[in-house]
Design an enzyme around this catalytic site. Structure first.
Site, PDB file in Angstrom:
ATOM      1  N   GLU A  58       0.837  -1.177   0.000  1.00  0.00           N
ATOM      2  CA  GLU A  58       0.000   0.000   0.000  1.00  0.00           C
ATOM      3  C   GLU A  58       0.885   1.245   0.000  1.00  0.00           C
ATOM      4  O   GLU A  58       1.762   1.396   0.831  1.00  0.00           O
ATOM      5  CB  GLU A  58      -0.868  -0.050   1.270  1.00  0.00           C
ATOM      6  N   ASP A  62      -0.826  -1.122   5.962  1.00  0.00           N
ATOM      7  CA  ASP A  62      -0.670  -0.519   7.286  1.00  0.00           C
ATOM      8  C   ASP A  62      -1.659  -1.131   8.269  1.00  0.00           C
ATOM      9  O   ASP A  62      -2.711  -1.621   7.872  1.00  0.00           O
ATOM     10  CB  ASP A  62      -0.939   0.991   7.219  1.00  0.00           C
ATOM     11  N   ASP A 117      -3.786   0.229  10.040  1.00  0.00           N
ATOM     12  CA  ASP A 117      -4.811   1.212  10.398  1.00  0.00           C
ATOM     13  C   ASP A 117      -6.077   0.951   9.578  1.00  0.00           C
ATOM     14  O   ASP A 117      -6.169  -0.037   8.855  1.00  0.00           O
ATOM     15  CB  ASP A 117      -4.291   2.638  10.173  1.00  0.00           C
ATOM     16  N   ASP A 139      -7.417   2.501   6.986  1.00  0.00           N
ATOM     17  CA  ASP A 139      -7.249   2.487   5.530  1.00  0.00           C
ATOM     18  C   ASP A 139      -6.603   1.192   5.067  1.00  0.00           C
ATOM     19  O   ASP A 139      -6.998   0.614   4.059  1.00  0.00           O
ATOM     20  CB  ASP A 139      -6.385   3.669   5.083  1.00  0.00           C
TER      21      ASP A 139
END
Ligand code: TSJ
Length: 676
Positions: free
Chosen positions: A433, A506, A508, A510
């Site tokens: 990503e 990641d 998180d 997103d």
């Protein structure tokens, strides 16, 4: 105890647990998050066995706030009397010797279930737990025994009187064996919801009590209660919740001499096929003879029905097996006395007699259903005809798409940093990503066998995209070309260029979103890659902890605390750092400056860095922690993982608004950052 008098059986009963601690992978597959969850599956399977034998109807699974798991049932209670050959309590034998399970149950006491790696035994869980406590409630008395790493602390003790029956096991996984001891409540919910569908009459409670601290202000635990009178019919209803449906779920079952067969199915107005098969409650992700029998009967019955009522013209070809499964959601569940599991992941049913058993049942009952429900019958055939015509049209469209060069003559995308090896079995591709993490990954990788493909942001709404539109999306196009397998009818999996496809995002919201998108994409269009074990999720660490030259990485808060404790710097002050400053320094990329420094009691400073994203790691750190086969932790994606992603995805992106609103409301805390 003259050893010479022992038969093979008894010797097996007396086998100790040392080999389990020495080579845990041999017994539970791995010591990653999946292996950790196997412990729970293993214990709960025992309680479900008791329910299937007809002696229990309640199982409660609790995640406690000290990291332990409790499983409690209302069955007969494990026998506690002295086992004749082992000369100790049967309870102790069950929990401290390998393969002791089932020695007390009559062979004829119903069908054994076994999940995970097919009943390796509760003693394995005990061996891999720092502590375990077994409580048995039987004949008006309660009994107890405790263990440390599989060894009893004392004999089984009678602890008092009671007016309940059952078995209650509490265990704490050993952190020296499992690098991450963090259970996923979601995985527990998915698993036990599924088990509850498959075991009619059972109630499974799943409780998350991790945040509950009665001594402080009380927080109510999250409790889910799964109990489905509808069995697998209700399962199909659940799977289709957010889809537009044709009729109600169809259910039929039959007790055959070869075993019990249950089938539930429902068509939807989608293009996806979603067929799940189980044998003795074990998800057979690789299929097997029961699934083959189902497919054969479905194709045969629908064609016969369509011919009989002239819905299929005389000159038209028969509907293919693919045509009749487009938009189909089905669950096939069989129970048999001696299941044989085959295949790479032991998830394929090898009992050939189950093909005929399922085929006969489906032929008979589906034909009967269609005769009795002409409205639904006609709609289902219309749907299959549409699929058939779409298939013919798609072939024409594909030919023209390929002529127009939608995959650009299959040249490898420019963003791909390919590896030099041409041997697919040793090649890996990382789907990374963002460009900055992509940059670090490109620098840090071993270019002989690791390729990097950076993917940007929100890729595509795969749910509503058709084949042609999907091919037009740049990110997906790059991915398909890089994999080398083609798509649609041109799909050729033998051309796969990398045998490990690793999603690296990641930790998180997103990152989770992109991961869900990618998982859904693979689930919908390349399920074979998942089934054959090619798809992985990378696990980057959350912390870097440094003391002098000694560097450790931690993948959870608990692990970080354990390292701090070991180094004698466990004061909370150590963690007190400014986050903003932290990431600024990280961007500088110099290891020495990355770490926040404090002075614990010992003379050497301990530094902690919290990674908030892959981009914060420099190339060397990324390699060391996440990409180096020697150190990294990777999760192999199963069809269950992908199915979970698919459900989340369909709910968030699908066309029906009500379930989406419901989902967002119930998960508001977790999804608030998503733009939907
Ligand atoms: F094994 C275990 F510790 F993992 C475990 C076993 C964990 C849990 C949560 C439950 C059980 C369990 C075992 N629940 N119920 C039983 N039943 C027996 O072991 C049992 C009881 C009575 C008889 C009998 O013949 O009287 C036979 C069996 C196998």
């Amino acid at each position: 105890m003259a050893a010479a008098t022992y038969g093979a059986d008894q010797i097996q009963v007396l086998e100790g647990l040392e080999p389990v601690r020495k080579r845990p992978g041999m017994y539970i597959g791995s010591t990653d998050v999946r292996g950790l969850h196997h412990l729970v599956w293993e214990i709960v399977d025992n309680a479900i066995d008791e329910a299937m034998a007809g002696y229990a109807d309640m199982v409660l699974v609790t995640m406690n706030n000290d990291g332990s798991i409790t499983v409690d049932d209302n069955g007969r209670g494990i026998p506690v009397d002295i086992h004749p050959t082992a000369k100790k309590s049967a309870l102790e034998v069950v929990l401290t010797t390998l393969h002791a399970g089932g020695k007390f149950g009559g062979e004829g006491s119903g069908y054994k279930v076994s999940g995970g790696l097919h009943g390796v035994g509760s003693s394995v869980v005990n061996a891999l737990s720092v502590s375990m406590k077994a409580e048995v409630f039987r004949d008006g008395s309660s009994y107890m025994q405790e263990y440390v790493r599989g060894k009893p602390k004392a004999d089984v003790k009678k602890t008092g009187k009671c007016n309940r029956q059952g078995t209650c096991i509490t265990f704490t996984a050993d952190p020296t064996i499992f690098p991450v001891v963090e259970y996923s409540f979601d995985m527990l919910l998915t698993r036990f919801r599924q088990q509850a569908y498959l075991t009619r009459g059972i109630t499974i409670g799943v409780m998350d009590a991790r945040e509950v601290r009665p001594e402080e202000d009380l927080v109510h635990p999250r409790l889910y209660r799964f109990s489905f009178d509808g069995g697998i019919g209700a399962y199909v209803r659940h799977l289709n919740e957010s889809k537009e449906k044709i009729g109600s779920p169809i259910f039929f079952g039959k007790d055959t001499p070869d075993g019990m067969v249950e089938v539930a199915l429902q068509y939807t107005q989608t293009f996806q096929e979603h067929v799940l098969s189980f044998a003795n409650n074990i998800h057979t992700a690789e299929g097997g003879h029961h699934l083959t029998g189902f497919k054969a009967a479905l194709t045969r019955t629908i064609n016969a029905y369509a011919r009989k009522y002239e819905l299929l013209k005389e000159k038209e070809d028969n509907l293919t097996a693919d045509d009749v499964r487009e938009g189909l959601t089905a669950v096939i569940s069989v129970r048999l006395r001696e299941p044989q599991f085959e295949g790479q992941t032991k998830a394929k049913l090898g009992n050939a007699e189950m093909k005929t058993a399922v085929e006969t049942v489906v032929n008979e009952k589906l034909a009967q259903y269609l005769e009795e429900h002409p409205g639904e019958g006609k709609e289902i055939v219309a749907k299959c005809l549409l699929a058939s015509r779409a298939r013919l049209a798609a072939r024409a469209a594909r030919d023209s798409v390929i002529r127009k060069g939608a995959l650009e003559g299959m040249t490898l995308p420019g963003k791909l940093a390919d590896c030099s090896s041409k041997d697919p079995t040793e090649c890996e591709i990382y789907l990374v990503e963002g460009d900055s993490a992509g940059g670090s990954a490109k620098q840090g990788r071993k270019r002989e066998y690791q390729a990097i493909l950076p993917l940007r942001g929100k890729i595509l709404n795969v749910e509503q995209a058709r084949l042609d539109r999907m091919l037009g999306n740049l990110e997906i196009k790059s991915l398909i070309i890089a994999m080398g397998v083609g798509i649609g009818e041109a799909k050729d999996l033998s051309k796969l260029r990398y045998h490990r496809i690793v999603i690296m995002t990641d930790a998180d919201v997103d990152g989770a979103h992109i991961r869900t998108l990618l998982l859904t994409f693979f689930f919908r269009f390349f399920p074979e890659l998942i089934e054959n074990g090619h798809l992985y999720i990378a696990q980057p660490p959350l912390f870097k902890i440094q003391k002098g030259k000694d560097v450790r990485y931690a993948f959870s808060d608990e692990q970080k605390d354990a390292v701090l404790k070991e180094w004698g710097g466990g004061q909370s002050a150590t963690e007190d750092f400014s986050e903003a400053e932290e990431s600024e320094e990280a961007k500088g990329g110099e290891e020495e400056k990355d770490a926040k420094e404090t002075k614990p009691k010992t003379s050497t400073k301990i530094g902690i860095q919290r990674y908030k994203g892959l981009g914060e790691m420099n190339a060397e750190q990324l390699w060391e922690t996440t990409m180096d086969p020697e150190n990294r932790i990777m999760l192999r994606v199963t069809m269950e993982d992908a199915e979970r992603a698919d459900v989340i995805f369909t709910t968030l992106m699908g066309s029906e608004v009500a379930p989406r609103r419901k989902f967002i409301q119930t998960h508001a805390k977790n999804v608030k950052d998503l733009d939907i």
